[in-house]
Design an enzyme around this catalytic site. Structure first.
Site, PDB file in Angstrom:
ATOM      1  CG  HIS A  56      -0.407   0.081   2.529  1.00  0.00           C
ATOM      2  ND1 HIS A  56       0.414  -0.885   3.068  1.00  0.00           N
ATOM      3  CD2 HIS A  56      -0.523   1.046   3.483  1.00  0.00           C
ATOM      4  CE1 HIS A  56       0.757  -0.530   4.292  1.00  0.00           C
ATOM      5  NE2 HIS A  56       0.222   0.645   4.569  1.00  0.00           N
ATOM      6  CG  HIS A  58      -0.011   4.365   4.687  1.00  0.00           C
ATOM      7  ND1 HIS A  58      -0.734   3.608   5.586  1.00  0.00           N
ATOM      8  CD2 HIS A  58      -0.869   5.316   4.223  1.00  0.00           C
ATOM      9  CE1 HIS A  58      -1.971   4.092   5.662  1.00  0.00           C
ATOM     10  NE2 HIS A  58      -2.080   5.121   4.840  1.00  0.00           N
ATOM     11  CG  ASP A  60       4.674   3.231   7.548  1.00  0.00           C
ATOM     12  OD1 ASP A  60       3.810   3.526   6.694  1.00  0.00           O
ATOM     13  OD2 ASP A  60       4.438   2.499   8.527  1.00  0.00           O
ATOM     14  CG  HIS A  61       4.164  -0.016   4.385  1.00  0.00           C
ATOM     15  ND1 HIS A  61       4.128  -1.351   4.712  1.00  0.00           N
ATOM     16  CD2 HIS A  61       3.688   0.636   5.476  1.00  0.00           C
ATOM     17  CE1 HIS A  61       3.638  -1.495   5.936  1.00  0.00           C
ATOM     18  NE2 HIS A  61       3.353  -0.304   6.422  1.00  0.00           N
ATOM     19  CG  HIS A 114      -4.097   0.264   6.709  1.00  0.00           C
ATOM     20  ND1 HIS A 114      -4.041   0.879   7.939  1.00  0.00           N
ATOM     21  CD2 HIS A 114      -2.913   0.545   6.092  1.00  0.00           C
ATOM     22  CE1 HIS A 114      -2.865   1.500   8.065  1.00  0.00           C
ATOM     23  NE2 HIS A 114      -2.169   1.310   6.959  1.00  0.00           N
ATOM     24  CG  ASP A 133       0.495  -1.303   7.771  1.00  0.00           C
ATOM     25  OD1 ASP A 133       1.367  -2.157   8.031  1.00  0.00           O
ATOM     26  OD2 ASP A 133       0.731  -0.077   7.760  1.00  0.00           O
ATOM     27  CG  HIS A 171       3.727  -1.550  11.610  1.00  0.00           C
ATOM     28  ND1 HIS A 171       4.551  -0.458  11.770  1.00  0.00           N
ATOM     29  CD2 HIS A 171       2.975  -1.299  10.518  1.00  0.00           C
ATOM     30  CE1 HIS A 171       4.295   0.428  10.815  1.00  0.00           C
ATOM     31  NE2 HIS A 171       3.341  -0.064  10.034  1.00  0.00           N
TER      32      HIS A 171
HETATM   33 ZN   LIG Z   1      -0.088   1.699   6.478  1.00  0.00          ZN
END
Ligand SMILES: [Zn+2]
Length: 255
Positions: A56, A58, A60-61, A114, A133, A171
């Site tokens: 996805h 985001h 942090d990915h 998400h 996530d 995570h």
């Molecule tokens: Zn995420």
């Protein structure tokens, strides 16, 4: 045909994962939270990066994609619905598409909730699921762009995978998730067993991921919103599972 896996921490509490096909030498990173730890992992394993499989959009990915692509000219595979928000995408995929990493083949599951276009990758021959996530060990992602019923359907899709599927999530949230799930299911013996296991793993400096889908089914309250005991515990006996899930998720948001 057997995949090799290398799991390592990134950023604050993200996981980076490398998936290696020894037959062809192909190596995929599942998401790229940041470039440096991925490069360190490549150095440690001696593998060469050929693909990045994105779950996805985001940051942090995806934060490491541009730098890694520049260095390794790797192929970037991303969900069709989010390609515009992910850098340097080469291939977009959707429900039921197949993605090859050398001789290894993943099936794509759309798992929105998400984010609206979130996908998960399942490698049936090795029973590996990379769920980003959407599903966490003993938890699930926040429902940010979708709705609780949408997220519940995504979790059901993942829950239908074989019990011996190894689940890799985005995570290390497991200990906090257990603390929360105990507020709803204080007497769940499987959850208590997972708590002991997780305490031991973390004390030894190990990660709590991957977990097995069969264990998550028994231990993860979010995956069992259709269990009458969970419905009763949140005051929604007899109500639809999606409503129970929404209530569990809402309580976690405030936990
Ligand atoms: Zn995420």
């Amino acid at each position: 045909m057997t995949a090799q896996i290398h799991l390592f921490p990134c950023l604050q509490d993200n996981f980076g994962v490398l998936l290696h096909d020894s037959e062809s030498g192909a190596t995929a990173a599942i998401d790229a939270p940041e470039a440096a730890p991925v490069e360190a992992a490549l150095k440690a394993t001696g593998w060469r990066l050929t693909d990045i499989l994105v779950t996805h959009h985001h940051a942090d990915h995806t934060g490491g994609i541009a730098e890694l692509k520049q260095k390794y000219s790797c192929r970037v595979v991303a969900p069709q619905g989010e390609a515009a928000r992910i850098p340097l995408v080469d291939v977009t995929v959707r429900e039921n598409d197949k993605v090859k990493v050398g001789s290894l083949e993943a099936r794509v599951f759309e798992t929105p909730g998400h984010t609206a276009g979130h996908i998960s990758y399942f490698f049936p021959s090795d029973k590996l699921a990379f769920v980003g996530d959407t599903l966490f060990s003993i938890g699930c992602g926040r429902v940010i762009e979708g709705t609780p019923p949408m997220m519940w359907q995504s979790l059901l899709k993942l829950r239908a995978l074989p019990d011996d599927t190894k689940v890799f999530c985005g995570h290390e949230y497991t200990a906090a998730n257990i603390r929360f799930c105990k507020t709803i299911e204080p007497d769940n013996p499987d959850l208590a067993a997972r708590e002991s296991e997780v305490t031991r793993l973390l004390a030894d400096g190990k990660s709590t991921v991957p977990s097995l889908m069969g264990a998550e089914k028994k231990q993860n309250t979010f995956l069992r919103a259709d269990d009458p005991k969970v419905a009763a515990a949140v005051g929604l006996a007899g109500k639809p599972a999606a409503d129970v899930f929404a209530e569990v998720r809402a309580r976690k948001n405030k936990f």
